[in-house]
Design a protein around this motif. Structure first.
Motif, PDB file in Angstrom:
ATOM      1  N   GLY A  17       0.917  -1.143  -0.019  1.00  0.00           N
ATOM      2  CA  GLY A  17       0.041   0.051  -0.018  1.00  0.00           C
ATOM      3  C   GLY A  17       0.822   1.444  -0.024  1.00  0.00           C
ATOM      4  N   PHE A  18       2.229   1.083   0.340  1.00  0.00           N
ATOM      5  CA  PHE A  18       2.936   2.437   0.418  1.00  0.00           C
ATOM      6  C   PHE A  18       3.304   3.052  -1.075  1.00  0.00           C
ATOM      7  N   LEU A  19       3.510   2.282  -1.971  1.00  0.00           N
ATOM      8  CA  LEU A  19       3.815   2.759  -3.301  1.00  0.00           C
ATOM      9  C   LEU A  19       2.440   2.880  -4.153  1.00  0.00           C
ATOM     10  N   GLU A  20       2.202   4.337  -4.486  1.00  0.00           N
ATOM     11  CA  GLU A  20       1.078   4.734  -5.302  1.00  0.00           C
ATOM     12  C   GLU A  20       1.674   5.568  -6.292  1.00  0.00           C
ATOM     13  N   VAL A  21       0.771   6.385  -7.071  1.00  0.00           N
ATOM     14  CA  VAL A  21       0.890   7.134  -8.186  1.00  0.00           C
ATOM     15  C   VAL A  21       2.091   8.055  -8.020  1.00  0.00           C
ATOM     16  N   GLY A  22       1.558   8.995  -6.699  1.00  0.00           N
ATOM     17  CA  GLY A  22       2.516   9.743  -6.309  1.00  0.00           C
ATOM     18  C   GLY A  22       3.956   9.554  -6.077  1.00  0.00           C
ATOM     19  N   ALA A 279      -1.176  -0.104 -12.286  1.00  0.00           N
ATOM     20  CA  ALA A 279      -2.581  -0.463 -12.061  1.00  0.00           C
ATOM     21  C   ALA A 279      -2.942  -0.559 -10.443  1.00  0.00           C
ATOM     22  N   ILE A 280      -2.082  -1.789 -10.093  1.00  0.00           N
ATOM     23  CA  ILE A 280      -2.311  -2.231  -8.767  1.00  0.00           C
ATOM     24  C   ILE A 280      -2.149  -1.269  -7.464  1.00  0.00           C
ATOM     25  N   ALA A 281      -0.926  -0.507  -7.738  1.00  0.00           N
ATOM     26  CA  ALA A 281      -0.620   0.545  -6.752  1.00  0.00           C
ATOM     27  C   ALA A 281      -1.568   1.660  -6.956  1.00  0.00           C
ATOM     28  N   CYS A 282      -1.983   2.055  -8.080  1.00  0.00           N
ATOM     29  CA  CYS A 282      -3.031   3.093  -8.158  1.00  0.00           C
ATOM     30  C   CYS A 282      -4.355   2.868  -7.707  1.00  0.00           C
ATOM     31  N   PHE A 283      -4.492   1.604  -8.046  1.00  0.00           N
ATOM     32  CA  PHE A 283      -6.110   1.150  -7.706  1.00  0.00           C
ATOM     33  C   PHE A 283      -6.395   1.021  -6.085  1.00  0.00           C
ATOM     34  N   GLY A 284      -5.424   0.488  -5.258  1.00  0.00           N
ATOM     35  CA  GLY A 284      -5.223   0.162  -4.025  1.00  0.00           C
ATOM     36  C   GLY A 284      -5.189   1.562  -3.176  1.00  0.00           C
ATOM     37  N   ALA A 285      -4.610   2.436  -3.756  1.00  0.00           N
ATOM     38  CA  ALA A 285      -4.766   3.762  -2.893  1.00  0.00           C
ATOM     39  C   ALA A 285      -5.721   4.516  -3.405  1.00  0.00           C
ATOM     40  N   ALA A 286      -6.547   4.334  -4.668  1.00  0.00           N
ATOM     41  CA  ALA A 286      -7.734   4.828  -4.832  1.00  0.00           C
ATOM     42  C   ALA A 286      -8.879   4.285  -4.005  1.00  0.00           C
ATOM     43  N   LEU A 287      -8.873   3.306  -3.591  1.00  0.00           N
ATOM     44  CA  LEU A 287      -9.671   2.474  -2.673  1.00  0.00           C
ATOM     45  C   LEU A 287      -9.618   3.202  -1.340  1.00  0.00           C
ATOM     46  N   GLU A 288      -8.412   3.441  -0.665  1.00  0.00           N
ATOM     47  CA  GLU A 288      -8.129   3.911   0.445  1.00  0.00           C
ATOM     48  C   GLU A 288      -8.442   5.510   0.713  1.00  0.00           C
ATOM     49  N   VAL A 289      -8.033   6.157  -0.493  1.00  0.00           N
ATOM     50  CA  VAL A 289      -8.252   7.754  -0.265  1.00  0.00           C
ATOM     51  C   VAL A 289      -9.971   7.878  -0.509  1.00  0.00           C
TER      52      VAL A 289
END
Length: 526
Positions: A17-22, A279-289
């Motif tokens: 969950g740490f790595l996302e689009v940012g 895809a997976i990193a950004c999608f997981g972050a989208a759910l959390e945000v």
């Protein structure tokens, strides 16, 4: 053994969950532009988020409050409204960027423009939140993010000069493009220390019903999980520095350039790994945000909330993440560049950090919250109950200074606390107090007030009048007055104030009943 399993699972999900689009975009741009020179910014951001996540988990486990709960209760609604609005705005931009990241991954995989993917991505995220549980969001989706470890493997396979990597971990002045260097440093810090990360973590601790026995688990998850996540970000930066630079890419201004990082290392599978990671990193972050947006609103206003509850049971919470997801997809549908949005939102995140971090640090030093673990939860509860007994009895004659002090204690201890009914259903916050002032005696609480009208009055006479008129126009004259609950209905004062009422037999939830009947209840699966 159970705690060890929880620590292992928590560390794994933290890595995912740490790595996302940012984190990915800022680290790649920093590596392409400045080589290893900005590794120190990733390291500093990782250290900061380790401490913030640990404190967030400790605060939730000891005080049984989320960060949003604590800030509003400790500082009041007027001080809470600015961090609330700022965080909602920043989270909205970050969410839009995350949806854009998934859409770009879909474009890379299919050749269909990212604009066409934004709404399907938002819908899929909404469907998982609508039908899923907190465990699925927290662990199931995040564990897929382990695919991002390919950047660490790639960095090792490239065999960088590790001495130069170590030098990059020490802060230094830029050799060129000074303004861009510091802008990238701030953006990396913003990506690493996003408020949604530690605020979501505190909400998750409450969802998982953490208590003081989880303090050791919390430290292990925060330290190991965030460290491994930071290592992945460093891996992205190293790969970008060694690969993009060798291909003459001096500046990353398009997501289509990023797959070049892994293709020279893994060949065709490098392209697949990059698309999957993005895809997976950004999608997981989208759910959390999206969840954090709903958490923030529901906790700030005292609504019933919980990802494990059915949408019918928390219609306000469910509607919050629903609206957030589909509104955040609109900028991507309109063609806003996801990469530029990402970099801008990360810089804005860093600029807004003091609005949430500073009050949170004050909470961590308030003995009424974190300090309770030394004396047990009964210390605060006993103090509150003694205070309640004085309020009910009326007290003895006192000086004017004593009365003023007593009134300030009353406001501190009761105003903005969470209110629940006898079934522990969250009703709202104590938005206003009705007290009887008596000559030579302490004030006597008569009732509490809940609702938007009381909140608006705290912002000023004019907002209060406008809100009352709007409520009367929308719902009739009965809704033009604040909801009141008599103080004689108090059953207990602890973390929350419990009243001996059944909220279903009052008009307090009339707006939620309307949402349940006319909006949420009509959506399949509610």
């Amino acid at each position: 053994m159970k705690k060890l399993l929880e620590i292992s699972l928590g560390v794994v999900t933290s890595v995912g969950g740490f790595l996302e689009v940012g984190s990915m975009a800022t680290a790649a741009q920093a590596g392409a532009l400045f080589g290893f020179q900005l590794i120190w910014a990733v390291v500093l951001g990782t250290i900061c988020i380790i401490f913030l996540v640990e404190m967030a988990g400790r605060f939730a486990a000891v005080s049984h409050h989320t960060i949003a709960d604590g800030i509003r209760e400790r500082f009041g609604f007027n001080a809470f409204i600015l961090p609330l609005l700022a965080t909602l705005l920043v989270n909205f931009l970050v969410l839009s960027a995350e949806i854009g990241g998934v859409a770009i991954a879909a474009e890379l995989a299919t050749g269909i423009s990212f604009q066409w993917w934004a709404l399907p991505v938002a819908f899929l995220a909404w469907l998982l939140l609508w039908k899923g549980t907190f465990g699925l969001i927290e662990k199931g989706v995040s564990m897929l993010g382990l695919v991002t470890l390919c950047f660490v493997v790639g960095a090792v396979m490239l065999r960088p000069e590790w001495k130069e990597v170590a030098v990059g971990a020490v802060p230094s002045l830029p050799h060129h493009d000074t303004a861009k260097y510091w802008f990238m440093a701030v953006s990396i810090l913003g990506a690493s220390i996003s408020p949604y990360l530690f605020m979501f973590y505190s909400s998750g601790a409450i969802e998982d019903q953490w208590d003081k026995s989880y303090l050791g688990t919390n430290r292990a998850i925060a330290g190991l999980g965030m460290s491994f996540g930071g290592t992945i970000s460093v891996g992205v930066l190293i790969v970008a520095a060694l690969v993009l630079g060798a291909h003459g890419v001096a500046e990353v201004d398009d997501y289509n350039q990023l797959p070049l990082m892994l293709i020279p290392i893994f060949g065709f599978w490098g392209f697949v790994l990059f698309v999957a990671s993005l895809a997976i990193a950004c999608f997981g972050a989208a759910l959390e945000v999206a969840l954090q947006q709903a958490y923030l609103v529901a906790q700030g206003f005292g609504w019933n909330w919980g990802e494990d509850l059915k949408p019918r049971d928390d219609p306000g919470f469910s509607l919050a993440y629903t609206l957030t997801l589909f509104l955040a997809a609109i900028p991507i549908v309109l063609g806003l560049d996801p990469l530029k949005l990402t970099i801008f939102s990360m810089a804005l995140t860093a600029a807004s950090l003091p609005l949430t971090v500073v009050p949170f640090l004050f909470l961590l030093n308030d003995e009424r919250y974190v300090g309770e673990h030394r004396n047990g939860p009964h210390f605060e509860r006993g103090r509150d109950l003694r205070h309640l007994a004085r309020l009910r009895a009326g007290g003895s004659d006192r000086s004017a200074a004593d009365i003023r002090r007593h009134l300030m204690q009353l406001l501190r201890d009761i105003l903005d606390k969470q209110v629940v009914d006898r079934e522990q259903v969250k009703i709202g916050k104590v938005d206003g107090l009705v007290a009887e002032l008596r000559r030579g005696k302490p004030p006597k609480v008569v009732a509490i007030e809940l609702g938007s009208i009381s909140l608006a009055r705290r912002l000023g006479v004019v907002p209060g009048r406008w809100t009352a008129r709007l409520a009367a126009r929308l719902s009739g004259k009965r809704q033009a007055r604040p909801h009141r609950i008599g103080w004689n209905k108090v059953r207990d004062i602890g973390v929350d104030i419990e009243f001996d009422i059944d909220v279903r037999r009052t008009r307090i939830f009339s707006w939620q009943d309307w949402l349940r009947e006319h909006v949420v209840g009509r959506i399949p699966g509610a």
